[in-house]
Design a protein around this motif. Structure first.
Motif, PDB file in Angstrom:
ATOM      1  N   PRO A 313      -3.487   6.999   8.890  1.00 51.00           N
ATOM      2  CA  PRO A 313      -3.821   8.068   9.858  1.00 51.00           C
ATOM      3  C   PRO A 313      -4.983   9.278   9.383  1.00 51.00           C
ATOM      4  N   SER A 314      -5.823   9.781  10.546  1.00 54.66           N
ATOM      5  CA  SER A 314      -6.354  11.096   9.902  1.00 54.66           C
ATOM      6  C   SER A 314      -5.871  11.877   9.135  1.00 54.66           C
ATOM      7  N   ALA A 315      -6.575  13.047   8.607  1.00 52.02           N
ATOM      8  CA  ALA A 315      -5.941  14.267   8.784  1.00 52.02           C
ATOM      9  C   ALA A 315      -5.369  14.902   9.228  1.00 52.02           C
ATOM     10  N   TRP A 316      -3.826  15.058   8.846  1.00 49.66           N
ATOM     11  CA  TRP A 316      -2.748  15.615   9.926  1.00 49.66           C
ATOM     12  C   TRP A 316      -2.657  17.419   9.570  1.00 49.66           C
ATOM     13  N   PRO A 317      -2.521  18.154  10.829  1.00 53.11           N
ATOM     14  CA  PRO A 317      -2.120  19.416  10.492  1.00 53.11           C
ATOM     15  C   PRO A 317      -1.041  19.638   8.845  1.00 53.11           C
ATOM     16  N   GLY A 318      -0.673  20.206   8.128  1.00 49.21           N
ATOM     17  CA  GLY A 318      -0.143  20.426   7.271  1.00 49.21           C
ATOM     18  C   GLY A 318       0.975  21.174   7.329  1.00 49.21           C
ATOM     19  N   ASN A 319       2.447  20.831   6.574  1.00 50.47           N
ATOM     20  CA  ASN A 319       4.297  21.595   6.838  1.00 50.47           C
ATOM     21  C   ASN A 319       4.441  21.469   5.611  1.00 50.47           C
ATOM     22  N   ALA A 320       6.042  21.851   6.079  1.00 52.06           N
ATOM     23  CA  ALA A 320       6.650  21.322   4.646  1.00 52.06           C
ATOM     24  C   ALA A 320       7.454  20.114   4.996  1.00 52.06           C
ATOM     25  N   ILE A 321       6.681  18.691   5.952  1.00 53.96           N
ATOM     26  CA  ILE A 321       7.173  17.482   5.246  1.00 53.96           C
ATOM     27  C   ILE A 321       6.117  16.517   4.752  1.00 53.96           C
ATOM     28  N   THR A 322       6.204  15.640   4.048  1.00 51.53           N
ATOM     29  CA  THR A 322       5.223  15.016   3.132  1.00 51.53           C
ATOM     30  C   THR A 322       5.791  13.528   3.364  1.00 51.53           C
ATOM     31  N   MET A 323       5.341  12.359   2.950  1.00 50.92           N
ATOM     32  CA  MET A 323       6.016  11.281   2.870  1.00 50.92           C
ATOM     33  C   MET A 323       4.813  10.543   1.894  1.00 50.92           C
ATOM     34  N   LEU A 324       4.941   9.165   0.988  1.00 52.77           N
ATOM     35  CA  LEU A 324       4.786   8.527   0.167  1.00 52.77           C
ATOM     36  C   LEU A 324       5.041   6.973   0.635  1.00 52.77           C
ATOM     37  N   GLY A 325       4.383   6.281  -0.599  1.00 50.85           N
ATOM     38  CA  GLY A 325       4.745   4.760  -0.588  1.00 50.85           C
ATOM     39  C   GLY A 325       4.433   4.141   1.002  1.00 50.85           C
ATOM     40  N   ASP A 326       5.479   3.199   1.238  1.00 51.35           N
ATOM     41  CA  ASP A 326       5.260   2.656   2.766  1.00 51.35           C
ATOM     42  C   ASP A 326       5.804   3.162   3.686  1.00 51.35           C
ATOM     43  N   ALA A 327       6.421   4.781   3.804  1.00 50.92           N
ATOM     44  CA  ALA A 327       7.050   5.327   4.534  1.00 50.92           C
ATOM     45  C   ALA A 327       5.336   5.823   5.876  1.00 50.92           C
ATOM     46  N   ILE A 328       4.192   5.240   4.297  1.00 53.24           N
ATOM     47  CA  ILE A 328       3.459   6.467   5.614  1.00 53.24           C
ATOM     48  C   ILE A 328       2.030   5.204   5.145  1.00 53.24           C
ATOM     49  N   HIS A 329       1.502   4.577   3.853  1.00 51.05           N
ATOM     50  CA  HIS A 329       0.443   3.241   3.676  1.00 51.05           C
ATOM     51  C   HIS A 329       1.351   1.989   3.905  1.00 51.05           C
ATOM     52  N   SER A 330       2.170   1.485   4.776  1.00 52.11           N
ATOM     53  CA  SER A 330       2.609   0.389   4.449  1.00 52.11           C
ATOM     54  C   SER A 330       1.938  -0.929   4.492  1.00 52.11           C
ATOM     55  N   MET A 331       1.537  -2.020   3.688  1.00 47.29           N
ATOM     56  CA  MET A 331       0.276  -2.949   3.700  1.00 47.29           C
ATOM     57  C   MET A 331       1.315  -4.578   3.189  1.00 47.29           C
ATOM     58  N   SER A 332       0.794  -5.329   3.681  1.00 45.87           N
ATOM     59  CA  SER A 332       0.988  -6.745   2.879  1.00 45.87           C
ATOM     60  C   SER A 332       1.340  -6.759   1.499  1.00 45.87           C
ATOM     61  N   PRO A 333       1.853  -7.491   1.301  1.00 49.96           N
ATOM     62  CA  PRO A 333       2.108  -7.822  -0.573  1.00 49.96           C
ATOM     63  C   PRO A 333       2.232  -8.129  -0.885  1.00 49.96           C
ATOM     64  N   ALA A 334       0.579  -9.222   0.244  1.00 49.04           N
ATOM     65  CA  ALA A 334      -0.461  -9.886  -0.933  1.00 49.04           C
ATOM     66  C   ALA A 334      -1.191  -9.494  -2.090  1.00 49.04           C
ATOM     67  N   GLY A 335      -1.549  -8.323  -1.994  1.00 53.58           N
ATOM     68  CA  GLY A 335      -1.876  -7.689  -2.495  1.00 53.58           C
ATOM     69  C   GLY A 335      -1.338  -7.301  -4.420  1.00 53.58           C
ATOM     70  N   GLY A 336       0.013  -7.061  -3.901  1.00 48.70           N
ATOM     71  CA  GLY A 336       1.214  -7.000  -4.320  1.00 48.70           C
ATOM     72  C   GLY A 336       0.518  -5.205  -5.356  1.00 48.70           C
ATOM     73  N   LEU A 337       0.160  -4.844  -4.263  1.00 50.23           N
ATOM     74  CA  LEU A 337      -0.106  -3.244  -4.243  1.00 50.23           C
ATOM     75  C   LEU A 337       1.089  -1.984  -3.793  1.00 50.23           C
ATOM     76  N   GLY A 338       1.820  -2.554  -3.249  1.00 52.19           N
ATOM     77  CA  GLY A 338       2.631  -1.400  -2.379  1.00 52.19           C
ATOM     78  C   GLY A 338       3.260  -0.608  -2.952  1.00 52.19           C
ATOM     79  N   ALA A 339       3.997  -1.185  -4.138  1.00 50.05           N
ATOM     80  CA  ALA A 339       4.780  -0.265  -5.460  1.00 50.05           C
ATOM     81  C   ALA A 339       4.077   0.873  -5.830  1.00 50.05           C
ATOM     82  N   ASN A 340       3.572  -0.492  -6.866  1.00 52.36           N
ATOM     83  CA  ASN A 340       2.373   0.624  -7.344  1.00 52.36           C
ATOM     84  C   ASN A 340       0.954   1.544  -6.522  1.00 52.36           C
ATOM     85  N   THR A 341       1.461   1.507  -5.499  1.00 46.39           N
ATOM     86  CA  THR A 341       0.391   2.466  -4.598  1.00 46.39           C
ATOM     87  C   THR A 341       1.697   2.926  -4.592  1.00 46.39           C
ATOM     88  N   ALA A 342       2.771   3.043  -4.117  1.00 44.54           N
ATOM     89  CA  ALA A 342       3.762   4.434  -4.461  1.00 44.54           C
ATOM     90  C   ALA A 342       4.578   5.297  -5.797  1.00 44.54           C
TER      91      ALA A 342
END
Length: 416
Positions: A313-342
């Motif tokens: 998503p576009s920028a969101w208002p900040g607070n004390a909760i954030t996300m990483l990996g598939d929780a925010i940018h899930s993607m097809s496994p075809a590129g082999g990039l999901g875990a590396n991005t996390a």
């Protein structure tokens, strides 16, 4: 003036969450990790994961030197070359050969070779030294932001924690993200990935094509693709209690649900016998030496995952909760990039939290800086994964509109 001590709560003990925990531990930042699974090995989570240059850099930055060395020592022995074939095991040309060679550290490449690792082994390495701060059987229920800017997080067994930052590292079905960014739900692409492993016993090798046990293979079918990787391991390093996997041949079949004869059941709705039957029907016209790989597979290891993807998503208002990996940018496994991005997310977030802990940056500014960087590289990874899906399957996923052209050097390395 030194900043007040921080405490970070991490929901999810997958690779990204544990990598972050290791990095916080190195920086002396207090943390706790909460995982809904009952134990580290209570659920199938994949058998081979390819760690690329970016993922290796993140692990090296986040892990103590001895654990990074252990990660490299427990990776699978490298294989030489890649088979690009069709379902009759005939050579296929013009399918991202150059990109694969660059990813394999061919002369002229400045990047380290990708490393294939057993996912469970890597998870065990990431748990080394921090096990007392990782709590299993703790399903997230809700969070509440306090007037003091801190976060109260509640779990299913009535346990609660108060922290300066709550990090959602709980994967594609993240319950934290559902509340934090309800519009950012990933969509089902209509593709699924069926993955398994086959142990290379002599009687099994007699049936499997000689092409498959010694090289990485990418099989291109009609709207289907198969990634095959032999996983052979060195002797177990001394001094660590790691579960030693047997050598095996990893394989993953990805394609549209209708191509595999799979409806819209959830990942756990089909039994392993039913998945095997669908594979048998789907591959009935394929080369016998390829079909045997699936027929001789470990039935108890067979699993399926729907392929989901989301736009960051576009920028969101900040607070004390954030996300990483598939929780925010899930993607097809075809590129082999999901875990590396996390893993990259974990490295970036830990670095910014280190600045906040040292008093060089306010905590909210540190979180905002991380999120801006994460949105940028997450969006690039999602796009690359979409293009990789087009290369592997010859079609776009149903989540996105008109397919964009595949650019040179952006083709996939392998399924996760």
């Amino acid at each position: 003036m030194p900043a007040a001590p921080l405490h970070i709560s991490i929901v999810g003990a997958g690779l990204g969450g544990l990598c972050l925990a290791q990095a916080l531990n190195r920086r002396g930042i207090a943390f706790d990790v909460y995982e809904r699974d009952a134990a580290p090995a209570s659920r199938t989570q994949g058998y081979r994961i390819r760690i690329d240059h970016m993922g290796q850099q993140a692990l090296e930055a986040c892990l103590p030197a001895e654990l990074f060395s252990l990660f490299k020592a427990t990776s699978a022995l490298p294989v030489q070359g890649v088979n690009l074939v069709d379902t009759q095991l005939e050579a296929v040309r013009g399918k991202w050969v150059d990109a694969w060679r660059r990813a394999s550290g061919e002369a002229g490449s400045c990047e380290a070779d990708d490393l294939s690792v057993n996912r469970q082994t890597l998870r065990e390495i990431l748990l080394e030294g921090i096990g007392d701060r990782v709590h299993f059987g703790k399903a997230y229920v809700r969070y509440r932001e306090g007037d003091d800017g801190r976060v109260l997080t509640s779990f299913s067994d009535a346990l609660s924690s108060v922290s300066d930052l709550l990090v959602a590292a709980d994967g594609v079905n993240s319950m934290v993200r559902r509340r934090r960014l309800p519009a950012a739900m990933p969509a089902d692409t209509g593709f699924v990935c069926v993955y398994g492993k086959t142990y290379p016993a002599p009687t099994v090798l007699e049936r499997i094509s000689d092409l498959l046990p010694s090289r990485t293979s990418i099989v291109f079918g009609d709207g289907l693709a198969v990634i095959i990787d032999p996983m052979r391991f060195r002797p177990q390093p001394a001094g660590y209690r790691l579960s030693k996997p047997e050598d095996y041949i990893y394989w993953a079949v990805v394609g549209a649900r209708e191509k595999l004869g799979i409806g819209w059941e959830g990942g756990d709705a089909l039994s392993q016998d039913e998945l095997a039957a669908r594979l048998e029907r789907t591959t009935k016209e394929w080369h016998a030496g390829l079909r045997a790989l699936f027929q001789e597979g470990d039935r108890s290891a067979l699993a399926m995952q729907p392929v989901r993807t989301a736009d960051v998503p576009s920028a969101w208002p900040g607070n004390a909760i954030t996300m990483l990996g598939d929780a925010i940018h899930s993607m097809s496994p075809a590129g082999g990039l999901g875990a590396n991005t996390a893993l990259h997310d974990a490295h970036l977030l830990a670095r910014q939290l280190g600045e906040a802990a040292a008093g060089r940056l306010p905590l909210r500014a540190a979180i905002g800086s991380y999120e801006a960087a994460m949105r940028g590289h997450g969006a690039r990874a999602i796009l690359a994964s979409q293009r990789a899906t087009e290369v592997l399957l010859g079609s776009r996923d149903s989540r996105h509109g008109r397919p964009e052209p595949v650019l040179a050097g952006q083709a996939p390395r392998a399924l996760r």
